[in-house]
Design a protein around this motif. Structure first.
Motif, PDB file in Angstrom:
ATOM      1  N   GLY A 653      36.033  28.755  50.566  1.00 27.66           N
ATOM      2  CA  GLY A 653      37.441  28.811  50.134  1.00 27.66           C
ATOM      3  C   GLY A 653      37.621  28.278  48.728  1.00 27.66           C
ATOM      4  N   LEU A 654      36.870  27.199  48.402  1.00 29.43           N
ATOM      5  CA  LEU A 654      36.951  26.632  47.057  1.00 29.43           C
ATOM      6  C   LEU A 654      36.454  27.631  46.018  1.00 29.43           C
ATOM      7  CD1 LEU A 654      37.451  24.222  45.165  1.00 29.43           C
ATOM      8  CD2 LEU A 654      35.111  23.445  45.698  1.00 29.43           C
ATOM      9  N   ILE A 655      35.356  28.342  46.358  1.00 34.75           N
ATOM     10  CA  ILE A 655      34.820  29.338  45.426  1.00 34.75           C
ATOM     11  C   ILE A 655      35.850  30.427  45.152  1.00 34.75           C
ATOM     12  CG2 ILE A 655      33.064  31.141  45.168  1.00 34.75           C
ATOM     13  CD1 ILE A 655      31.164  29.300  46.752  1.00 34.75           C
ATOM     14  N   LEU A 656      36.494  30.904  46.198  1.00 29.87           N
ATOM     15  CA  LEU A 656      37.520  31.938  46.025  1.00 29.87           C
ATOM     16  C   LEU A 656      38.687  31.421  45.189  1.00 29.87           C
ATOM     17  CD1 LEU A 656      37.541  33.461  49.639  1.00 29.87           C
ATOM     18  CD2 LEU A 656      36.521  34.441  47.581  1.00 29.87           C
ATOM     19  N   LEU A 657      39.056  30.151  45.416  1.00 32.06           N
ATOM     20  CA  LEU A 657      40.159  29.561  44.646  1.00 32.06           C
ATOM     21  C   LEU A 657      39.789  29.455  43.164  1.00 32.06           C
ATOM     22  CD1 LEU A 657      42.940  28.159  44.566  1.00 32.06           C
ATOM     23  CD2 LEU A 657      41.753  26.001  45.066  1.00 32.06           C
ATOM     24  N   LEU A 658      38.574  29.011  42.883  1.00 31.52           N
ATOM     25  CA  LEU A 658      38.131  28.877  41.497  1.00 31.52           C
ATOM     26  C   LEU A 658      38.076  30.235  40.803  1.00 31.52           C
ATOM     27  CD1 LEU A 658      35.275  26.244  41.973  1.00 31.52           C
ATOM     28  CD2 LEU A 658      37.467  25.876  40.816  1.00 31.52           C
ATOM     29  N   LEU A 659      37.530  31.241  41.493  1.00 34.42           N
ATOM     30  CA  LEU A 659      37.473  32.572  40.903  1.00 34.42           C
ATOM     31  C   LEU A 659      38.879  33.118  40.642  1.00 34.42           C
ATOM     32  CD1 LEU A 659      34.575  34.147  43.007  1.00 34.42           C
ATOM     33  CD2 LEU A 659      34.530  33.597  40.564  1.00 34.42           C
ATOM     34  N   GLY A 660      39.786  32.876  41.607  1.00 37.36           N
ATOM     35  CA  GLY A 660      41.157  33.358  41.432  1.00 37.36           C
ATOM     36  C   GLY A 660      41.854  32.659  40.275  1.00 37.36           C
ATOM     37  N   LEU A 661      41.653  31.340  40.152  1.00 37.83           N
ATOM     38  CA  LEU A 661      42.284  30.581  39.074  1.00 37.83           C
ATOM     39  C   LEU A 661      41.736  31.015  37.719  1.00 37.83           C
ATOM     40  CD1 LEU A 661      44.188  28.309  38.237  1.00 37.83           C
ATOM     41  CD2 LEU A 661      42.286  26.692  38.573  1.00 37.83           C
ATOM     42  N   GLU A 662      40.435  31.225  37.633  1.00 40.87           N
ATOM     43  CA  GLU A 662      39.833  31.662  36.377  1.00 40.87           C
ATOM     44  C   GLU A 662      40.364  33.042  35.982  1.00 40.87           C
ATOM     45  OE1 GLU A 662      35.426  32.489  34.380  1.00 40.87           O
ATOM     46  OE2 GLU A 662      35.588  31.729  36.447  1.00 40.87           O
ATOM     47  N   TRP A 663      40.448  33.936  37.006  1.00 39.02           N
ATOM     48  CA  TRP A 663      40.967  35.275  36.690  1.00 39.02           C
ATOM     49  C   TRP A 663      42.401  35.191  36.190  1.00 39.02           C
ATOM     50  CZ3 TRP A 663      45.148  37.977  38.539  1.00 39.02           C
ATOM     51  CH2 TRP A 663      45.202  39.335  38.199  1.00 39.02           C
ATOM     52  N   PHE A 664      43.247  34.340  36.814  1.00 40.54           N
ATOM     53  CA  PHE A 664      44.644  34.212  36.412  1.00 40.54           C
ATOM     54  C   PHE A 664      44.750  33.695  34.971  1.00 40.54           C
ATOM     55  CE2 PHE A 664      48.456  31.569  35.954  1.00 40.54           C
ATOM     56  CZ  PHE A 664      49.441  32.512  36.215  1.00 40.54           C
ATOM     57  N   LEU A 665      43.967  32.642  34.641  1.00 38.61           N
ATOM     58  CA  LEU A 665      44.033  32.082  33.297  1.00 38.61           C
ATOM     59  C   LEU A 665      43.532  33.079  32.250  1.00 38.61           C
ATOM     60  CD1 LEU A 665      42.846  28.428  34.012  1.00 38.61           C
ATOM     61  CD2 LEU A 665      45.175  29.210  33.469  1.00 38.61           C
ATOM     62  N   ARG A 666      42.504  33.822  32.555  1.00 38.51           N
ATOM     63  CA  ARG A 666      42.011  34.835  31.628  1.00 38.51           C
ATOM     64  C   ARG A 666      43.055  35.927  31.450  1.00 38.51           C
ATOM     65  NH1 ARG A 666      36.507  35.222  30.574  1.00 38.51           N
ATOM     66  NH2 ARG A 666      36.654  37.506  30.596  1.00 38.51           N
ATOM     67  N   LYS A 667      43.720  36.310  32.552  1.00 38.29           N
ATOM     68  CA  LYS A 667      44.767  37.319  32.469  1.00 38.29           C
ATOM     69  C   LYS A 667      45.926  36.802  31.610  1.00 38.29           C
ATOM     70  CE  LYS A 667      46.830  41.161  34.012  1.00 38.29           C
ATOM     71  NZ  LYS A 667      46.319  42.520  33.756  1.00 38.29           N
ATOM     72  N   TYR A 668      46.255  35.525  31.839  1.00 38.07           N
ATOM     73  CA  TYR A 668      47.368  34.915  31.107  1.00 38.07           C
ATOM     74  C   TYR A 668      47.067  34.843  29.610  1.00 38.07           C
ATOM     75  CZ  TYR A 668      50.929  31.513  29.853  1.00 38.07           C
ATOM     76  OH  TYR A 668      51.996  30.861  29.264  1.00 38.07           O
ATOM     77  N   ASN A 669      45.803  34.641  29.290  1.00 45.07           N
ATOM     78  CA  ASN A 669      45.404  34.546  27.891  1.00 45.07           C
ATOM     79  C   ASN A 669      44.991  35.888  27.303  1.00 45.07           C
ATOM     80  OD1 ASN A 669      45.215  31.483  26.929  1.00 45.07           O
ATOM     81  ND2 ASN A 669      44.622  31.575  29.097  1.00 45.07           N
TER      82      ASN A 669
END
Length: 672
Positions: A653-669
Motif C-alpha cells: 500500500g505504501l508503494i502504491l501511495l508513493l507512486l501515486g504521490l510522485e505521479w501527482f506532483l509530476r503532473k502538477y509540475n
C-alpha cells in the motif's frame, strides 16, 4: 545478512533516484526539486524490501507442568476381587488433590485390552493388557516429564508380558495393586488343546493342562463330561514340587454337529476360587471328509503349496496324481487341474459325464488352444509370452466372504500375456497389476455353468503368495483361508443363494462373536442397500434378541459379543425381499478374568522394584512421593518464532501511495 542486504538495497535505491532526477547526470536540464528524488528513493527501496522480506527472531517463554497420567484397570477381575469401590475412592483422592492439581497436568484413562479416556468405570471388560497401559502413555507423551500411575490388580490376561516393558528416562511409574495378594491353594485348568473338527465315529485327541498352587500333597479327580455322561476320568496328584499335569486322551465322535463338553478338576478343600476348575470346549463333528484331487503332469512348488493350504482344514484330504495314473473322479468332491494340456482328455471326459465342478490353474506351461476348446464360457488369446503380474483384490467380489483376507503388495506371479474374453457372467477375484498399471484383466475368477461351478486361475507361482503370507503374519492363514474358501465353494453342489451366511458353529464367551452375510440382487450382484435383521433366540430361556446388520466392505456383519453362554438359534431376514436364512451356534462359557485367585504384584516388583510398588490403602504415601519426585518439576521452555519485520500488505500500500504521490506532483509540475 539481512541488514547487509537492506543497506545494499538503500544504496541501489539512492543511485536510481539520484540518476533519474539528474543529481549524478551531466545534464542540468533534468535536475528537479529534491523531493522527487526522495519519493523515487522510497519507492524503489520499498520494492526491494518486498524481495528481501526482512525477518527477526522473537523469543517467548512458557511454563510446562509435568504430567500425571492416571490409568485405571476397568476389567472384571477388579470387581471379582471386590476392589471396585477402593479404586474409585483412590482415583478421586488423586485427581481432586489440590497440591497435585497445582503441580501437575493431570490426564486420566481407563484400560482393559485397549486404552480409552476415562469417563466412567464399569469393571466389565473381559480382558486386561497391562503392557499397553504402561507403554502407550510413554509413546503418547514421549517429550514430557511424567508420572504414570496404574491402578490395577496386577493380573494380565492378554498382550505381551508387561514385566519386560521399557521405562524411559522421562517417565516415573507408580503401580498401585488392589485386592488380596495372599497366595491361596488353588487348582485350575489353564489350557485345552483339541482339534476344531472331527469325523463321525472317529477318535480325536484332547490335551488338558492343569496347574496347582499350594504346598500340600493333593490328589483330585479330573474328568470330562457331556451333559450327565462322564467321557473320561483320571486321578491327578500334586505337591510342592509337582505343580502341573498334562492329561492326554482320546474321545470318540458319536453324533454330528457341535458337541460341547466340560473338563473339570475336583476342587480343593476350602478352595477360594472354583471358577477356574472348569472349562468348556467343543468339537464340530462332520459326517464325511472332502476329498480333493490335484491332477497335474508338472512338478511345481505350487502343487505342494495348494496341498498344504487345502489340508490346513482338518476335514479335507488331498490326493495328487498325474494324468497317466488311474483315477476315478467319482471318488472326489473336487478336481483341481494344474497345467492343462491334451493329456487331460480322460479327465475332461469324466468331468462331463459326472457333471463335476472344476478348478483350473494354468501353471507355467499351459496349452491355451486346448484350454479354449474345453471351455465355452471364456476364450484366452493364445500367446507364448507371459507377464509378471501382482494381484489386485476385487472389493466387489461376492462368491465367498473376503473380509479377513488381505493381499496388498503380494509378489507377482507369471500370467499368460493374452487378452481374456468372456461369454458368460463371471465374478473376478483378482485383477492383474503389471508394474504400476492396474488392468481390468483377471488373474482369478469364478463362474457358474448350468448346475456346475468353476474357478480359473491364470497363474504360476502361487507358492510365493503362501510364503509372503508367512512373512507378513508369521503364519500361512491368509493364503490358506483364501484357498479353503475357494475349495468350500467348489466342493459343494449346492446352488448359489442370494443370501449367504458365514459363521462359526461355536464361540468362546470372551471372544468376538460375528456373523457375516452376503446379499445379492436378482442378477447375483452385490446389493449394498439391503436392510438385514437378525433374530436370535436362546434355546433354553427362549429370550429373543433382534439386531441389525451393518454394511462392512462387500458383506454385512452383526456383532453378538456379550451374549451369555448357551445354545442359540437364529434367522436372518431381508426387509422388502422374500429372503431368509436360519442357523444355530453355541457360546461356550469361559471368563478369563475369573481365572485368578488373588491380586498379583510379582510383575510390578520385577518392573520397578519391591520398594516402588504401592498397595490398596497407601494412596496418601503415593501422593506424597509424587510431590517429592525431583524429575517431576515445572520447567520453562523457550519458544523462538521468526516474525516478519514488515507486513507486505502495508508495504505494498505504501508503494502504491508513493507512486501515486510522485505521479501527482509530476503532473502538477507539468512533467507528465
Amino acid at each position: 545478512m539481512t541488514v547487509v542486504l537492506m543497506i545494499v538495497a538503500a544504496g541501489i535505491a539512492a543511485l536510481i533516484a539520484l540518476y533519474q532526477y539528474g543529481y549524478i547526470s551531466t545534464s542540468k536540464s533534468t535536475r528537479k526539486k529534491p523531493w522527487f528524488a526522495l519519493l523515487r528513493f522510497l519507492t524503489v527501496f520499498s520494492i526491494l524490501l518486498l524481495f528481501i522480506a526482512p525477518r527477526f527472531d522473537s523469543k517467548t517463554y512458557e511454563t510446562l507442568l509435568p504430567q500425571l497420567v492416571v490409568l485405571v484397570d476397568d476389567s472384571k477381575s477388579i470387581d471379582y476381587l471386590k476392589s471396585g469401590d477402593a479404586v474409585k475412592r483412590d482415583l478421586a483422592l488423586i485427581v481432586n488433590d489440590s497440591d497435585l492439581n497445582s503441580k501437575f497436568e493431570i490426564q486420566t484413562f481407563k484400560f482393559s485390552e485397549t486404552i480409552a479416556p476415562l469417563d466412567s468405570l464399569s469393571f466389565q471388560a473381559t480382558e486386561t493388557d497391562l503392557n499397553i497401559a504402561i507403554s502407550e502413555p510413554q509413546e503418547l507423551f514421549k517429550n514430557r516429564n511424567k508420572a504414570v500411575v496404574v491402578l490395577t490388580d496386577g493380573n494380565q490376561t492378554t498382550g505381551s508380558s508387561y514385566s519386560y516393558t521399557q521405562i524411559n528416562e522421562k517417565t516415573s511409574l507408580y503401580p498401585v495393586i488392589y485386592g488380596d495378594t495372599t497366595q491361596y491353594a488353588d487348582l485350575k485348568i489353564t489350557n485345552i488343546n483339541v482339534n476344531r473338527y472331527s469325523y463321525l465315529n472317529n477318535e480325536f485327541p484332547v490335551e488338558v493342562f492343569v496347574a496347582y498352587q499350594g504346598q500340600e500333597q493333593e490328589s483330585r479327580i479330573f474328568k470330562v463330561t457331556q451333559g450327565n455322561r462322564t467321557l473320561y476320568s483320571e486321578t491327578l496328584s500334586f505337591n510342592e514340587k509337582e505343580r502341573a499335569a498334562i492329561v492326554s486322551f482320546n474321545l470318540t465322535s458319536t453324533a454330528v454337529g457341535t458337541q460341547s463338553m466340560v473338563a473339570s478338576i475336583e476342587p480343593l478343600p476350602n478352595e477360594k476360587n472354583t471358577q477356574n476348575n472348569y472349562r468348556s470346549f467343543a468339537v464340530e463333528v462332520i459326517d464325511q471328509q472332502t476329498n480333493v484331487l490335484i491332477l497335474s503332469d508338472q512338478v511345481h512348488p505350487d502343487i505342494g503349496a495348494l496341498k498344504k493350504a487345502i489340508e490346513s482344514n482338518q476335514q479335507r484330504k488331498v490326493t495328487i496324481k498325474s494324468t497317466s495314473e488311474d483315477y476315478n473322479l467319482n471318488e472326489y468332491n473336487l478336481v483341481v487341474m494344474y497345467g492343462v494340456s491334451s493329456a487331460f482328455a480322460k479327465a475332461y471326459a469324466q468331468i462331463s459325464q459326472l457333471n463335476k465342478n472344476t478348478w483350473v490353474i494354468t501353471g507355467s506351461d499351459p496349452d491355451i488352444d486346448y484350454l479354449n476348446g474345453k471351455y465355452q464360457s471364456f476364450n484366452l488369446e493364445d500367446s507364448n509370452d507371459f507377464d509378471e503380474a501382482q494381484p489386485i483384490l476385487n472389493t466387489s467380489y461376492t462368491t465367498f466372504n473376503l473380509d479377513q483376507i488381505s493381499f496388498d503388495d503380494y509378489p507377482p506371479v507369471q500370467v499368460p500375456f493374452g487378452e481374456l474374453i468372456f461369454n458368460t457372467n463371471v465374478d473376478v477375484l483378482f485383477y492383474k497389476k503389471i508394474g504400476t498399471i492396474t488392468t481390468t484383466q483377471p488373474i482369478w475368477f469364478n463362474y457358474e455353468d448350468g448346475d456346475t461351478k468353476h474357478a480359473v486361475t491364470l497363474a504360476s507361482g502361487l507358492w510365493r503368495w503362501r510364503a509372503q503370507s508367512y512373512l507378513d503374519q508369521q503364519d500361512f492363514k491368509n493364503f490358506d483361508d483364501l484357498v479353503s474358501s475357494q475349495v468350500q465353494y467348489l466342493a459343494s453342489n449346492k446352488k448359489r443363494n442370494r443370501l449367504e451366511l458365514s459363521y462359526e458353529p461355536f464361540y468362546y464367551q470372551n471372544k468376538s462373536i460375528l456373523i457375516n452375510a452376503q446379499y445379492l440382487d436378482k442378477n447375483y450382484e452385490f446389493e449394498d442397500n439391503g436392510i438385514l435383521n437378525l433374530n436370535v433366540t436362546h434355546t433354553e430361556s427362549k429370550e429373543l434378541i433382534t439386531r441389525p446388520f451393518v454394511l462392512s466392505g462387500n458383506s454385512y456383519v452383526v456383532d453378538l459379543s456379550g451374549l451369555k453362554a448357551g445354545d442359540y438359534k437364529f434367522t436372518v431376514q431381508v426387509e422388502n425381499d422374500q429372503l431368509s436364512r436360519s442357523g444355530s451356534f453355541s457360546i461356550l462359557e469361559y471368563d478369563i478374568e475369573k481365572q485368578q485367585v488373588s491380586a498379583s504384584d510379582a510383575g510390578m516388583k520385577k518392573l520397578v522394584g519391591s520398594s516402588s510398588v504401592y498397595y490398596q490403602g497407601e494412596t496418601e504415601e503415593l501422593i506424597a512421593d509424587l510431590k517429592k519426585n525431583p524429575l517431576l518439576q515445572t520447567i520453562e521452555r523457550a519458544i523462538v518464532k521468526q516474525t516478519s519485520l514488515i507486513d507486505w500488505e502495508y508495504l505494498l500500500g505504501l508503494i502504491l501511495l508513493l507512486l501515486g504521490l510522485e505521479w501527482f506532483l509530476r503532473k502538477y509540475n507539468g512533467l507528465v
